[in-house]
Write an enzyme that holds these catalytic residues in place. Structure first.
Site, PDB file in Angstrom:
ATOM      1  N   ARG A  33       0.799  -1.046   0.042  1.00 49.40           N
ATOM      2  CA  ARG A  33      -0.051   0.036   0.048  1.00 49.40           C
ATOM      3  C   ARG A  33       0.762   1.066   0.115  1.00 49.40           C
ATOM      4  O   ARG A  33       2.170   1.013   0.573  1.00 49.40           O
ATOM      5  CB  ARG A  33      -0.912  -0.019   1.155  1.00 49.40           C
ATOM      6  CG  ARG A  33      -1.748   1.326   1.240  1.00 49.40           C
ATOM      7  CD  ARG A  33      -2.526   1.503   2.499  1.00 49.40           C
ATOM      8  NE  ARG A  33      -3.558   2.563   2.526  1.00 49.40           N
ATOM      9  CZ  ARG A  33      -4.078   3.112   3.838  1.00 49.40           C
ATOM     10  NH1 ARG A  33      -3.789   2.720   4.869  1.00 49.40           N
ATOM     11  NH2 ARG A  33      -4.845   4.185   3.403  1.00 49.40           N
ATOM     12  N   HIS A  34       0.663   2.349  -0.620  1.00 47.52           N
ATOM     13  CA  HIS A  34       1.074   3.533  -0.552  1.00 47.52           C
ATOM     14  C   HIS A  34       1.326   4.027   0.908  1.00 47.52           C
ATOM     15  O   HIS A  34       0.750   3.341   1.936  1.00 47.52           O
ATOM     16  CB  HIS A  34       0.306   4.549  -1.246  1.00 47.52           C
ATOM     17  CG  HIS A  34      -1.032   4.755  -0.682  1.00 47.52           C
ATOM     18  ND1 HIS A  34      -1.322   5.566   0.512  1.00 47.52           N
ATOM     19  CD2 HIS A  34      -2.199   4.365  -1.263  1.00 47.52           C
ATOM     20  CE1 HIS A  34      -2.601   5.574   0.646  1.00 47.52           C
ATOM     21  NE2 HIS A  34      -3.151   4.803  -0.436  1.00 47.52           N
ATOM     22  N   ARG A  37      -0.786   9.816   3.654  1.00 49.25           N
ATOM     23  CA  ARG A  37      -1.244  10.700   2.645  1.00 49.25           C
ATOM     24  C   ARG A  37      -2.240  11.780   3.209  1.00 49.25           C
ATOM     25  O   ARG A  37      -2.636  11.524   4.530  1.00 49.25           O
ATOM     26  CB  ARG A  37      -1.989   9.813   1.260  1.00 49.25           C
ATOM     27  CG  ARG A  37      -3.151   9.211   2.026  1.00 49.25           C
ATOM     28  CD  ARG A  37      -4.189   8.879   0.851  1.00 49.25           C
ATOM     29  NE  ARG A  37      -5.175   7.800   1.181  1.00 49.25           N
ATOM     30  CZ  ARG A  37      -6.329   7.792   2.175  1.00 49.25           C
ATOM     31  NH1 ARG A  37      -6.537   9.258   2.624  1.00 49.25           N
ATOM     32  NH2 ARG A  37      -6.917   6.939   2.169  1.00 49.25           N
ATOM     33  N   ARG A 101      -0.003   9.387  -5.516  1.00 50.06           N
ATOM     34  CA  ARG A 101       0.762   8.562  -4.159  1.00 50.06           C
ATOM     35  C   ARG A 101       0.966   7.164  -4.370  1.00 50.06           C
ATOM     36  O   ARG A 101       2.206   6.811  -3.583  1.00 50.06           O
ATOM     37  CB  ARG A 101      -0.493   8.560  -3.181  1.00 50.06           C
ATOM     38  CG  ARG A 101      -1.791   7.747  -3.591  1.00 50.06           C
ATOM     39  CD  ARG A 101      -2.754   7.977  -2.502  1.00 50.06           C
ATOM     40  NE  ARG A 101      -3.967   7.255  -2.718  1.00 50.06           N
ATOM     41  CZ  ARG A 101      -5.220   7.772  -3.375  1.00 50.06           C
ATOM     42  NH1 ARG A 101      -5.042   9.304  -3.818  1.00 50.06           N
ATOM     43  NH2 ARG A 101      -6.130   7.125  -3.553  1.00 50.06           N
ATOM     44  N   ASP A 281      -4.946   0.081  -0.174  1.00 45.87           N
ATOM     45  CA  ASP A 281      -5.325  -0.870   0.945  1.00 45.87           C
ATOM     46  C   ASP A 281      -6.315  -1.751   0.427  1.00 45.87           C
ATOM     47  O   ASP A 281      -6.409  -3.057   0.894  1.00 45.87           O
ATOM     48  CB  ASP A 281      -6.039   0.067   2.088  1.00 45.87           C
ATOM     49  CG  ASP A 281      -6.626   1.217   1.794  1.00 45.87           C
ATOM     50  OD1 ASP A 281      -7.224   1.281   0.517  1.00 45.87           O
ATOM     51  OD2 ASP A 281      -7.279   1.982   2.560  1.00 45.87           O
TER      52      ASP A 281
END
Length: 420
Positions: A33-34, A37, A101, A281
């Site tokens: 996942r990034h 943010r 992102r 996610d």
């Protein structure tokens, strides 16, 4: 006696050492996942609208960059000796969804994984080098962005999920907080599967030291967190999990299984060692749900799902790990029905139940499919019946008409044609 014991230990050690040496890591897939943010959006009464965030909504923060740089360094340490110290374009392939992102998270991760050295240093003052990250337009993304909304059958399953006992019980139990959110946020409509967006916004603001409104107490935040996690379970499970997987996360699982199977066959010309996937996610949750290993909690920022493929004396096996906390080592994930070190053929057999052979067909609504068949059958039957009736009437009329009259009429027609 002592000599015999020593000989025994040496023999065992030799056998174990040989077995360990023969088990070789050959391929790795990592999905993450990034990082941290800004919120994706704000609710109407939120005091922090888009202008409150340096780069606007949905953007990777400096903390998110640090999280992925740290994850890249972790991967460097974990796969030291497997991946080359310096970047080799043949060893790694990187793909990301088409969001700032996720693209930036992949780049920060690669900065930690491949710090430049030797000839790869193009600026002595910059400990970084450009490494390609591939993507496709979001409108064409079918591998890393879930849930996909192009499947009527999945939408039907989601509607049916909202009528399950579990969904209705949660709605009743949390109705007060659902009503509170609607009254305080200015949103016109709130429900179990929508208030989690408010939690996400409040969570992002809290991580960036922004004061919460008075109505957002710790108890309210905890209840919203529970609803947020429940939403992840709704999307990919709760009701007919495996069928949902075949229509969603099973797409990605199928691609991973295909690559594992391909890489299990020794090929001297095959140089790829790692597939890196940068996503969301929901992507991690969809994949884990299709494997039936999802823990029901939203995957945190920079969480990383790992697949490791090993070869051992001609056979292959798969080990899975999940890293959701940078302070501890990744913990192993066990595919239900298989040992932690799962033989590849068993891995393929078990996961096949969550992978569709023809998703487009499975996405069709069953009732509509049957209606179409019935309509086609009725049309064909009607046409045949009409032709049969027409033929019978023609025969009857022909038989009733006198022979002489038929001949006389024919002559008149001829003459009329000549006169005209």
């Amino acid at each position: 006696m002592v000599s015999a014991a020593v000989l025994f230990l040496l023999t065992v050690g030799s056998v174990c050492g040989k077995a360990t040496a023969e088990r070789k890591l050959v391929y790795v897939t990592v999905l993450f996942r990034h990082g941290d943010r800004s919120p994706v959006k704000a609710y109407p009464t939120d005091p922090y609208q888009e202008s409150a965030w340096p780069q606007g909504f949905g953007q990777l923060s400096q903390e998110g960059m640090r999280q992925h740089f740290e994850l890249g360094r972790f991967l460097r340490d974990r796969y030291k000796g497997f991946l080359k110290e310096s970047y080799d374009r043949h060893e790694i392939s990187v793909r990301s969804t088409d969001f700032d992102r996720t693209l930036m998270s992949a780049e920060a991760n690669l900065a930690g994984l491949y710090p430049p050295s030797g000839q790869q240093v193009f600026n002595p003052d910059l400990k970084w080098q450009p490494i390609p990250v591939h993507t496709v337009p979001q409108s064409k993304e079918r591998l890393l962005s879930f849930p996909l909304n192009d499947c009527p059958r999945y939408q039907q399953l989601m509607n049916e999920t909202e009528h399950t006992e579990e969904f209705l019980n949660v709605t009743v139990a949390y109705q007060d907080v659902i009503d509170l959110v609607r009254n305080k946020t200015g949103l016109k409509k709130t429900s179990v599967d929508s208030v989690w967006n408010v939690y996400d916004t409040l969570f992002c603001e809290s991580r960036h030291n922004m004061s919460a409104p008075d109505w957002v107490t710790p108890d309210v935040m905890e209840m919203l967190r529970v609803l947020k996690d429940f939403e992840f379970r709704i999307i990919f499970g709760v009701y007919k999990r495996q069928e949902k997987s075949r229509l969603q996360g099973g797409i990605l699982l199928g691609e991973i299984v295909k690559n594992l199977t391909k890489m299990a066959t020794p090929d001297p010309e095959q140089r790829l060692k790692m597939m890196m996937l940068s996503a969301h996610d929901t992507t991690v949750a969809a994949l884990q749900s299709s494997l039936d290993v999802f823990n029901g909690r939203q995957p945190p920022y920079a969480s990383c799902q790992i697949f490791e493929l090993y070869r051992d004396n001609g056979s292959a096996s798969v080990s899975m790990f999940f890293r959701n906390d940078s302070t501890v080592a990744p913990y192993p994930l066990q595919l239900p029905g298989c040992p932690l070190d799962c033989p590849l053929e068993e891995f393929v057999r078990i996961t096949k139940l969550s992978i569709s052979d023809d998703r487009d067909k499975e996405c069709e609504l069953p009732s509509k499919g049957r209606d179409k068949e019935v309509i086609v059958s009725l049309v064909v039957s009607g046409c045949l019946l009409f032709l049969l009736i027409t033929l019978l009437l023609g025969i009857i009329c022909w038989q009733k008409e006198p022979v002489g009259n038929r001949g006389y009429q024919h002559v008149i027609n001829q003459e009329a044609g000549e006169e005209s």
